[in-house]
Design a protein around this motif. Structure first.
Motif, PDB file in Angstrom:
ATOM      1  N   ARG A  74       0.842  -1.203   0.000  1.00 18.07           N
ATOM      2  CA  ARG A  74       0.000   0.000   0.000  1.00 18.07           C
ATOM      3  C   ARG A  74       0.878   1.254   0.000  1.00 18.07           C
ATOM      4  NH1 ARG A  74      -4.771   0.218   4.330  1.00 18.07           N
ATOM      5  NH2 ARG A  74      -6.331   0.856   2.846  1.00 18.07           N
ATOM      6  N   LEU A  75       0.674   2.100  -0.998  1.00 19.59           N
ATOM      7  CA  LEU A  75       1.433   3.336  -1.120  1.00 19.59           C
ATOM      8  C   LEU A  75       0.480   4.523  -0.984  1.00 19.59           C
ATOM      9  CD1 LEU A  75       4.333   4.451  -1.881  1.00 19.59           C
ATOM     10  CD2 LEU A  75       3.360   4.813  -4.157  1.00 19.59           C
ATOM     11  N   ARG A  76       0.882   5.497  -0.163  1.00 20.13           N
ATOM     12  CA  ARG A  76       0.087   6.721  -0.011  1.00 20.13           C
ATOM     13  C   ARG A  76       0.893   7.890  -0.563  1.00 20.13           C
ATOM     14  NH1 ARG A  76      -3.372   8.996   5.059  1.00 20.13           N
ATOM     15  NH2 ARG A  76      -4.542   7.137   4.478  1.00 20.13           N
ATOM     16  N   VAL A 112      -7.462  11.213 -10.059  1.00 21.90           N
ATOM     17  CA  VAL A 112      -6.969  10.744  -8.761  1.00 21.90           C
ATOM     18  C   VAL A 112      -7.969   9.772  -8.148  1.00 21.90           C
ATOM     19  CG1 VAL A 112      -6.455  11.460  -6.385  1.00 21.90           C
ATOM     20  CG2 VAL A 112      -5.534  12.776  -8.313  1.00 21.90           C
ATOM     21  N   ARG A 113      -9.223  10.158  -8.117  1.00 26.48           N
ATOM     22  CA  ARG A 113     -10.241   9.287  -7.523  1.00 26.48           C
ATOM     23  C   ARG A 113     -10.391   7.974  -8.289  1.00 26.48           C
ATOM     24  NH1 ARG A 113     -15.294  12.960  -5.661  1.00 26.48           N
ATOM     25  NH2 ARG A 113     -16.182  10.883  -5.581  1.00 26.48           N
ATOM     26  N   ALA A 114     -10.224   8.018  -9.609  1.00 24.66           N
ATOM     27  CA  ALA A 114     -10.355   6.809 -10.423  1.00 24.66           C
ATOM     28  C   ALA A 114      -9.179   5.848 -10.222  1.00 24.66           C
ATOM     29  CB  ALA A 114     -10.474   7.187 -11.894  1.00 24.66           C
ATOM     30  N   CYS A 115      -7.997   6.375  -9.977  1.00 23.32           N
ATOM     31  CA  CYS A 115      -6.794   5.538  -9.854  1.00 23.32           C
ATOM     32  C   CYS A 115      -6.527   5.065  -8.432  1.00 23.32           C
ATOM     33  CB  CYS A 115      -5.567   6.305 -10.353  1.00 23.32           C
ATOM     34  SG  CYS A 115      -5.596   6.590 -12.120  1.00 23.32           S
ATOM     35  N   ALA A 116      -7.121   5.708  -7.449  1.00 21.20           N
ATOM     36  CA  ALA A 116      -6.842   5.390  -6.053  1.00 21.20           C
ATOM     37  C   ALA A 116      -7.850   4.392  -5.498  1.00 21.20           C
ATOM     38  CB  ALA A 116      -6.876   6.669  -5.228  1.00 21.20           C
ATOM     39  N   ASP A 117      -7.378   3.563  -4.572  1.00 17.07           N
ATOM     40  CA  ASP A 117      -8.269   2.658  -3.853  1.00 17.07           C
ATOM     41  C   ASP A 117      -8.936   3.378  -2.683  1.00 17.07           C
ATOM     42  OD1 ASP A 117      -7.768   0.256  -5.365  1.00 17.07           O
ATOM     43  OD2 ASP A 117      -5.785   0.244  -4.462  1.00 17.07           O
ATOM     44  N   ALA A 118      -8.276   4.425  -2.200  1.00 17.50           N
ATOM     45  CA  ALA A 118      -8.816   5.249  -1.117  1.00 17.50           C
ATOM     46  C   ALA A 118      -8.246   6.650  -1.292  1.00 17.50           C
ATOM     47  CB  ALA A 118      -8.422   4.680   0.245  1.00 17.50           C
ATOM     48  N   TRP A 119      -8.987   7.642  -0.861  1.00 19.07           N
ATOM     49  CA  TRP A 119      -8.532   9.024  -0.960  1.00 19.07           C
ATOM     50  C   TRP A 119      -9.232   9.837   0.110  1.00 19.07           C
ATOM     51  CZ3 TRP A 119     -12.759  12.045  -1.755  1.00 19.07           C
ATOM     52  CH2 TRP A 119     -13.863  11.431  -2.354  1.00 19.07           C
ATOM     53  N   GLY A 120      -8.671  10.995   0.411  1.00 19.73           N
ATOM     54  CA  GLY A 120      -9.290  11.828   1.429  1.00 19.73           C
ATOM     55  C   GLY A 120      -8.581  13.160   1.578  1.00 19.73           C
ATOM     56  N   VAL A 121      -9.049  13.920   2.545  1.00 17.60           N
ATOM     57  CA  VAL A 121      -8.506  15.244   2.799  1.00 17.60           C
ATOM     58  C   VAL A 121      -8.541  15.513   4.294  1.00 17.60           C
ATOM     59  CG1 VAL A 121     -10.754  16.361   2.452  1.00 17.60           C
ATOM     60  CG2 VAL A 121      -8.677  17.687   2.161  1.00 17.60           C
ATOM     61  N   SER A 122      -7.559  16.241   4.765  1.00 19.21           N
ATOM     62  CA  SER A 122      -7.540  16.743   6.136  1.00 19.21           C
ATOM     63  C   SER A 122      -7.298  18.236   6.068  1.00 19.21           C
ATOM     64  CB  SER A 122      -6.409  16.094   6.944  1.00 19.21           C
ATOM     65  OG  SER A 122      -6.616  14.720   7.074  1.00 19.21           O
ATOM     66  N   LEU A 136      -4.277  16.689   0.886  1.00 23.23           N
ATOM     67  CA  LEU A 136      -5.039  15.764   0.039  1.00 23.23           C
ATOM     68  C   LEU A 136      -4.195  14.507  -0.108  1.00 23.23           C
ATOM     69  CD1 LEU A 136      -6.205  18.069  -2.897  1.00 23.23           C
ATOM     70  CD2 LEU A 136      -7.530  17.343  -0.927  1.00 23.23           C
ATOM     71  N   TRP A 137      -4.814  13.344  -0.001  1.00 17.60           N
ATOM     72  CA  TRP A 137      -4.055  12.110  -0.132  1.00 17.60           C
ATOM     73  C   TRP A 137      -4.826  11.082  -0.953  1.00 17.60           C
ATOM     74  CZ3 TRP A 137      -6.487   7.815   1.746  1.00 17.60           C
ATOM     75  CH2 TRP A 137      -7.476   8.016   2.710  1.00 17.60           C
ATOM     76  N   ALA A 138      -4.048  10.198  -1.535  1.00 18.57           N
ATOM     77  CA  ALA A 138      -4.616   9.075  -2.295  1.00 18.57           C
ATOM     78  C   ALA A 138      -3.702   7.882  -2.064  1.00 18.57           C
ATOM     79  CB  ALA A 138      -4.689   9.413  -3.777  1.00 18.57           C
ATOM     80  N   GLU A 139      -4.290   6.718  -1.945  1.00 21.00           N
ATOM     81  CA  GLU A 139      -3.462   5.524  -1.787  1.00 21.00           C
ATOM     82  C   GLU A 139      -4.021   4.405  -2.649  1.00 21.00           C
ATOM     83  OE1 GLU A 139      -3.388   4.963   2.438  1.00 21.00           O
ATOM     84  OE2 GLU A 139      -5.098   3.627   2.392  1.00 21.00           O
ATOM     85  N   TYR A 140      -3.123   3.510  -2.970  1.00 20.31           N
ATOM     86  CA  TYR A 140      -3.546   2.378  -3.787  1.00 20.31           C
ATOM     87  C   TYR A 140      -2.700   1.166  -3.450  1.00 20.31           C
ATOM     88  CZ  TYR A 140       0.403   3.373  -6.877  1.00 20.31           C
ATOM     89  OH  TYR A 140       1.656   3.591  -7.380  1.00 20.31           O
ATOM     90  N   ARG A 141      -3.261   0.018  -3.779  1.00 17.64           N
ATOM     91  CA  ARG A 141      -2.605  -1.264  -3.520  1.00 17.64           C
ATOM     92  C   ARG A 141      -1.832  -1.655  -4.753  1.00 17.64           C
ATOM     93  NH1 ARG A 141      -2.969  -6.557  -4.118  1.00 17.64           N
ATOM     94  NH2 ARG A 141      -4.987  -6.945  -5.028  1.00 17.64           N
ATOM     95  N   ALA A 142      -0.606  -2.051  -4.535  1.00 18.66           N
ATOM     96  CA  ALA A 142       0.231  -2.516  -5.632  1.00 18.66           C
ATOM     97  C   ALA A 142      -0.258  -3.894  -6.069  1.00 18.66           C
ATOM     98  CB  ALA A 142       1.682  -2.601  -5.183  1.00 18.66           C
ATOM     99  N   ALA A 143      -0.409  -4.086  -7.361  1.00 16.30           N
ATOM    100  CA  ALA A 143      -0.837  -5.387  -7.890  1.00 16.30           C
ATOM    101  C   ALA A 143       0.160  -6.460  -7.471  1.00 16.30           C
ATOM    102  CB  ALA A 143      -0.940  -5.328  -9.404  1.00 16.30           C
TER     103      ALA A 143
END
Length: 148
Positions: A74-76, A112-122, A136-143
């Motif tokens: 998982r990369l953020r 960003v929203r399409a490519c990320a598995d999760a995203w959000g803002v603080s 703003l952050w986005a994270e996704y799981r490496a295949a």
């Protein structure tokens, strides 16, 4: 016996400069290559570039890129900027309005929203050493890599 890589993070401070997203992409490539995660580069670059471009266009001050590997697989990618305003594409419960086909702007946060598995803002309040703004952050799981 399986090995687990320890968590790591890098933060790159960037001036309010149109070259900042390019500098961040080069740095991001080097960081991921150093951790034998080059297969994550295309998506990580897209996320970083879109978030940093948004920061440059809409925030008057500097920004920062943070890359975090806290769990295996998982990369953020996160971007801080000085403007506390949350973009409409990241607002909780906001409708996802796609831009017109011939629009020249407005696709970045949708990507960003399409490519990320999760995203959000603080939204960060100015307290003590904090400079406020938002993250703003986005994270996704490496295949092929398990979630932590």
């Amino acid at each position: 016996m399986a090995t687990v890589s320890p968590p790591w993070s890098y933060t790159l401070q960037l001036p309010h400069d149109p070259r900042a997203p390019g500098i961040a992409r080069v740095t991001l490539r080097a960081v991921l290559a150093a951790h034998q995660l080059s297969e994550l580069t295309p998506t990580a670059e897209l996320l970083a570039s879109e978030l940093l471009t948004n920061a440059h266009l809409h925030a008057p001050g500097p920004s920062a890129l943070r890359v975090l590997w806290a769990e295996p697989g998982r990369l953020r990618v996160a971007v801080w900027d000085t403007d506390p305003t949350v973009p409409s594409g990241f607002r909780e419960g906001a409708p996802v309005d796609l831009p017109q086909r011939d629009a020249e702007h407005g696709r970045g946060l949708h990507l960003v929203r399409a490519c990320a598995d999760a995203w959000g803002v603080s939204v960060l309040r100015e307290l003590g050493a904090s400079r406020g703004g938002k993250l703003l952050w986005a994270e996704y799981r490496a295949a092929g890599r398990p979630w932590g």
